[in-house]
Design a protein around this motif. Structure first.
Motif, PDB file in Angstrom:
ATOM      1  N   ALA A  92       0.811  -1.216   0.000  1.00 15.95           N
ATOM      2  CA  ALA A  92       0.000   0.000   0.000  1.00 15.95           C
ATOM      3  C   ALA A  92       0.847   1.270   0.000  1.00 15.95           C
ATOM      4  O   ALA A  92       0.500   2.259  -0.654  1.00 15.95           O
ATOM      5  N   ALA A  93       1.952   1.262   0.731  1.00 18.40           N
ATOM      6  CA  ALA A  93       2.786   2.465   0.817  1.00 18.40           C
ATOM      7  C   ALA A  93       3.314   2.857  -0.562  1.00 18.40           C
ATOM      8  O   ALA A  93       3.315   4.036  -0.936  1.00 18.40           O
ATOM      9  N   ALA A  94       3.751   1.859  -1.348  1.00 26.50           N
ATOM     10  CA  ALA A  94       4.245   2.136  -2.698  1.00 26.50           C
ATOM     11  C   ALA A  94       3.100   2.596  -3.602  1.00 26.50           C
ATOM     12  O   ALA A  94       3.290   3.473  -4.463  1.00 26.50           O
ATOM     13  N   ALA A  95       1.916   2.032  -3.409  1.00 25.89           N
ATOM     14  CA  ALA A  95       0.756   2.448  -4.201  1.00 25.89           C
ATOM     15  C   ALA A  95       0.406   3.905  -3.921  1.00 25.89           C
ATOM     16  O   ALA A  95       0.078   4.670  -4.835  1.00 25.89           O
ATOM     17  N   VAL A  96       0.494   4.293  -2.656  1.00 29.84           N
ATOM     18  CA  VAL A  96       0.229   5.693  -2.285  1.00 29.84           C
ATOM     19  C   VAL A  96       1.212   6.620  -2.989  1.00 29.84           C
ATOM     20  O   VAL A  96       0.839   7.681  -3.517  1.00 29.84           O
ATOM     21  N   LEU A 125       0.159   7.030  -6.582  1.00 29.68           N
ATOM     22  CA  LEU A 125      -1.050   7.852  -6.736  1.00 29.68           C
ATOM     23  C   LEU A 125      -0.776   9.320  -6.452  1.00 29.68           C
ATOM     24  O   LEU A 125      -1.402  10.210  -7.040  1.00 29.68           O
ATOM     25  N   ARG A 126       0.149   9.594  -5.540  1.00 29.81           N
ATOM     26  CA  ARG A 126       0.539  10.996  -5.305  1.00 29.81           C
ATOM     27  C   ARG A 126       1.161  11.582  -6.578  1.00 29.81           C
ATOM     28  O   ARG A 126       0.906  12.737  -6.935  1.00 29.81           O
ATOM     29  N   SER A 127       1.968  10.774  -7.255  1.00 29.02           N
ATOM     30  CA  SER A 127       2.576  11.231  -8.503  1.00 29.02           C
ATOM     31  C   SER A 127       1.516  11.478  -9.567  1.00 29.02           C
ATOM     32  O   SER A 127       1.601  12.454 -10.325  1.00 29.02           O
ATOM     33  N   GLU A 140      -9.157   8.818  -5.394  1.00 29.99           N
ATOM     34  CA  GLU A 140      -8.588   7.475  -5.288  1.00 29.99           C
ATOM     35  C   GLU A 140      -7.486   7.442  -4.227  1.00 29.99           C
ATOM     36  O   GLU A 140      -7.394   6.505  -3.430  1.00 29.99           O
ATOM     37  N   LEU A 141      -6.655   8.485  -4.209  1.00 28.77           N
ATOM     38  CA  LEU A 141      -5.588   8.567  -3.212  1.00 28.77           C
ATOM     39  C   LEU A 141      -6.175   8.674  -1.811  1.00 28.77           C
ATOM     40  O   LEU A 141      -5.712   8.008  -0.871  1.00 28.77           O
ATOM     41  N   SER A 142      -7.202   9.483  -1.663  1.00 30.35           N
ATOM     42  CA  SER A 142      -7.831   9.667  -0.355  1.00 30.35           C
ATOM     43  C   SER A 142      -8.450   8.375   0.156  1.00 30.35           C
ATOM     44  O   SER A 142      -8.297   8.016   1.336  1.00 30.35           O
ATOM     45  N   THR A 143      -9.139   7.643  -0.715  1.00 24.03           N
ATOM     46  CA  THR A 143      -9.776   6.391  -0.276  1.00 24.03           C
ATOM     47  C   THR A 143      -8.742   5.331   0.087  1.00 24.03           C
ATOM     48  O   THR A 143      -8.934   4.567   1.034  1.00 24.03           O
ATOM     49  N   LEU A 144      -7.617   5.308  -0.640  1.00 27.17           N
ATOM     50  CA  LEU A 144      -6.565   4.341  -0.314  1.00 27.17           C
ATOM     51  C   LEU A 144      -5.958   4.653   1.059  1.00 27.17           C
ATOM     52  O   LEU A 144      -5.736   3.753   1.876  1.00 27.17           O
ATOM     53  N   LEU A 145      -5.687   5.921   1.315  1.00 27.58           N
ATOM     54  CA  LEU A 145      -5.136   6.320   2.619  1.00 27.58           C
ATOM     55  C   LEU A 145      -6.114   5.980   3.740  1.00 27.58           C
ATOM     56  O   LEU A 145      -5.710   5.562   4.828  1.00 27.58           O
ATOM     57  N   GLN A 198      -8.283   3.503   3.694  1.00 27.46           N
ATOM     58  CA  GLN A 198      -8.218   2.053   3.871  1.00 27.46           C
ATOM     59  C   GLN A 198      -6.998   1.643   4.701  1.00 27.46           C
ATOM     60  O   GLN A 198      -7.036   0.656   5.436  1.00 27.46           O
ATOM     61  N   LEU A 199      -5.938   2.429   4.598  1.00 23.45           N
ATOM     62  CA  LEU A 199      -4.733   2.153   5.376  1.00 23.45           C
ATOM     63  C   LEU A 199      -4.847   2.623   6.825  1.00 23.45           C
ATOM     64  O   LEU A 199      -3.959   2.364   7.634  1.00 23.45           O
ATOM     65  N   GLY A 200      -5.926   3.329   7.132  1.00 25.70           N
ATOM     66  CA  GLY A 200      -6.105   3.838   8.486  1.00 25.70           C
ATOM     67  C   GLY A 200      -5.459   5.189   8.710  1.00 25.70           C
ATOM     68  O   GLY A 200      -5.430   5.692   9.836  1.00 25.70           O
ATOM     69  N   LEU A 201      -4.934   5.802   7.646  1.00 18.78           N
ATOM     70  CA  LEU A 201      -4.288   7.120   7.751  1.00 18.78           C
ATOM     71  C   LEU A 201      -5.348   8.193   7.502  1.00 18.78           C
ATOM     72  O   LEU A 201      -5.402   8.831   6.445  1.00 18.78           O
ATOM     73  N   VAL A 202      -6.195   8.396   8.497  1.00 19.44           N
ATOM     74  CA  VAL A 202      -7.406   9.188   8.296  1.00 19.44           C
ATOM     75  C   VAL A 202      -7.087  10.663   8.073  1.00 19.44           C
ATOM     76  O   VAL A 202      -7.699  11.320   7.224  1.00 19.44           O
ATOM     77  N   GLN A 203      -6.140  11.213   8.820  1.00 22.96           N
ATOM     78  CA  GLN A 203      -5.799  12.627   8.647  1.00 22.96           C
ATOM     79  C   GLN A 203      -5.216  12.874   7.254  1.00 22.96           C
ATOM     80  O   GLN A 203      -5.529  13.891   6.616  1.00 22.96           O
ATOM     81  N   ASP A 204      -4.368  11.975   6.780  1.00 20.58           N
ATOM     82  CA  ASP A 204      -3.817  12.105   5.425  1.00 20.58           C
ATOM     83  C   ASP A 204      -4.921  11.982   4.383  1.00 20.58           C
ATOM     84  O   ASP A 204      -4.927  12.694   3.370  1.00 20.58           O
ATOM     85  N   SER A 205      -5.850  11.072   4.618  1.00 20.30           N
ATOM     86  CA  SER A 205      -6.991  10.902   3.717  1.00 20.30           C
ATOM     87  C   SER A 205      -7.818  12.183   3.641  1.00 20.30           C
ATOM     88  O   SER A 205      -8.230  12.622   2.560  1.00 20.30           O
ATOM     89  N   LEU A 206      -8.036  12.786   4.792  1.00 24.65           N
ATOM     90  CA  LEU A 206      -8.823  14.025   4.857  1.00 24.65           C
ATOM     91  C   LEU A 206      -8.140  15.135   4.064  1.00 24.65           C
ATOM     92  O   LEU A 206      -8.803  15.914   3.357  1.00 24.65           O
TER      93      LEU A 206
END
Length: 487
Positions: free
Chosen positions: A190-194, A197-199, A213-218, A220-228
């Motif tokens: 997931a970290a590499a996928a993020v 997607l940032r790129s 797509e980037l927000s939903t992946l973050l 799913q990873l539990g990184l809610v603040q980054d997703s927001l």
């Protein structure tokens, strides 16, 4: 007539001087811009080339030089615009066509890039740079074709390997990075996928789908603040986006609950932490990485509250979802809270199997082994029925209650009196140890400061004195007629 001719000659002379001045100024701008370009000072170069374009909008060389700076800055869109303009003004300018083909190649637009390279080679057969670029294009085409075939057959490892090689050539292609992100998601990387997607989000302007797509992946990873943060970028582009807006509302609510729960835990407010964490579980029923955050907070808070049953329950659920050394240590601490020493020792050892340098596991294992050994002797906390983190006032209160219950004068039967005598001595000993900081610290380290067999006990403990103090402090009731009988 002579006057008219003279005026015309003057105007022509002035026009010639103005044209010469303009040409001289343009040459100077191009000269300075080129110097800065060669020095790697791209922003300075860009400012001079901007002026040059404004000074002579029909000079193809000014657009070419500016396009070259844009290319160095990684601004593909602007570079393409300038190279297009150059070729409109001078279609046979092969350097611009080669540069334009290079941009298309980096963007992954292989068909368009091929047209430019082919035309250069038609005008200049054997051109080294064009030939090399054409070879790279052919290699990229094969890599991408193979990668897509591997992806369609579910061979994601091979697809990632081919895509990574293709991206070395087509480094600005959002399509290739997006495809590699999908492969990495399938591979649980997931970290590499993020990162991919940032790129993608940076390479494509106004791309709400990329941010979503980037927000939903973050998330799913539990990184809610980054997703927001990423879903807010989507809403900056489209405040009423049909998928980003509802997702934003939910993510914002979950993020606030987790933040409040974590703050409450840090401040020692276990009840608030428990309340907020339970609300997270109720709101998010599917995403395990968010649920595990809430479960871990519940595990910690119930342990802090000395609620053994719930502490073990939530710590076990945490480990079931996310088993690492730290979560195992939390479960082991919950077992210790319930005096389940074998389970605690086993769990601390499991943590060390995962991370042999984990200090929490090392210290916890030592503590669990000491307490297990200690449990074979008198456990003063159990005698008074208080938790290990009990305050002195709580200990004294428990002592008075237990002493009142087990005072031998309360038991007329001789056998029961003897049993009460032993209980009363243990109660007095527990109070003696647990209300003395030094003795309590020794006991917590696995020593019994009142055990004569340990060779480390401290003198001064007198159960008779404890009885006397208890008698003096009792409210109501006459004098105790208790006598010790050790026969």
């Amino acid at each position: 007539m002579y006057r008219s001719c003279g005026l015309l000659l003057v105007l022509l002379h002035i026009g010639h001087d103005a044209s010469a001045t303009t040409t001289k100024g343009l040459d100077k701008l191009l000269e300075l811009g080129t110097e800065f370009l060669h020095a790697g000072r791209y922003q300075d170069a860009l400012s001079y080339f901007h002026e040059a374009v404004e000074a002579d909008p029909k000079n193809y060389m000014t657009y070419f030089k500016r396009g070259t700076v844009y290319l160095a800055l990684g601004k593909a869109k602007q570079a393409l615009t300038d190279f297009d303009k150059v070729l409109d003004l001078k279609p046979d300018f092969t350097a611009a066509r080669l540069q334009r083909g290079t941009v298309h190649l980096k963007n992954g637009d292989l068909a368009i890039a091929e047209e430019d390279f082919t035309q250069v080679l038609m005008l200049l057969p054997g051109h080294e740079d064009a030939s090399n670029a054409y070879s790279k294009l052919a290699l990229a085409r094969d890599l991408i074709s193979n990668a897509e075939a591997y992806y369609s057959h579910g061979d994601y490892d091979s697809a990632v390997a081919h895509l990574s090689s293709a991206i070395e050539i087509c480094s600005w292609s959002p399509h290739l990075r997006n495809l590699r992100a999908r492969c990495r998601i399938q591979l649980n990387d997931a970290a590499a996928a993020v990162s991919d997607l940032r790129s993608v989000a940076k390479l494509t302007s106004d791309n709400t789908d990329a941010y979503y797509e980037l927000s939903t992946l973050l998330y799913q990873l539990g990184l809610v603040q980054d997703s927001l943060k990423e879903v807010r970028e989507c809403l900056k582009l489209d405040p009423e986006h049909e998928t980003c807006f509802p997702f934003y509302k939910k993510t914002k609510k979950v993020a606030k609950l987790i933040e409040d729960a974590e703050n409450a835990h840090e401040s020692g407010d276990a009840e608030t932490c428990i309340d907020k964490a339970n609300k997270v579980l109720k709101l998010e029923t599917d995403v395990v990485n968010i649920r595990v955050t809430a479960l871990e907070l519940l595990c910690k808070s119930h342990t802090a509250n000395s609620d053994t049953e719930l502490a073990i329950k939530y710590c076990r659920e945490t480990v079931d979802i996310h088993k690492d050394a730290d979560s195992l240590c939390l479960l082991a601490e919950a077992y210790l809270l319930g005096d389940e020493y074998d389970d605690a020792i086993r769990t601390f050892k499991s943590a060390l199997d995962l991370d042999q340098n984990n200090q929490k596991a090392k210290q916890g294992l030592q503590k669990a082994q000491q307490r297990q050994k200690q449990s074979e002797r008198r456990d003063y906390y159990k005698i008074l029925g208080v938790p290990r983190n009990a305050k002195k006032q709580q200990i004294v209160k428990a002592y008075r209650k237990a002493a009142q219950k087990w005072h031998p004068d309360n038991f007329p039967d001789e056998d029961e009196k003897k049993r009460a005598e032993k209980k009363f001595i243990d109660i007095a000993a527990a109070k003696e140890v647990l209300t003395d900081e030094e003795k309590r610290a020794k006991f917590d380290r696995g020593e019994d400061p009142l055990d004569p067999e340990s060779g480390k006990h401290q003198g001064g403990f007198n159960p008779f004195q404890e009885f006397h103090h208890f008698h003096q402090g009792s409210a109501g009731g006459g004098p105790f007629h208790f006598k010790f009988n050790f026969n």
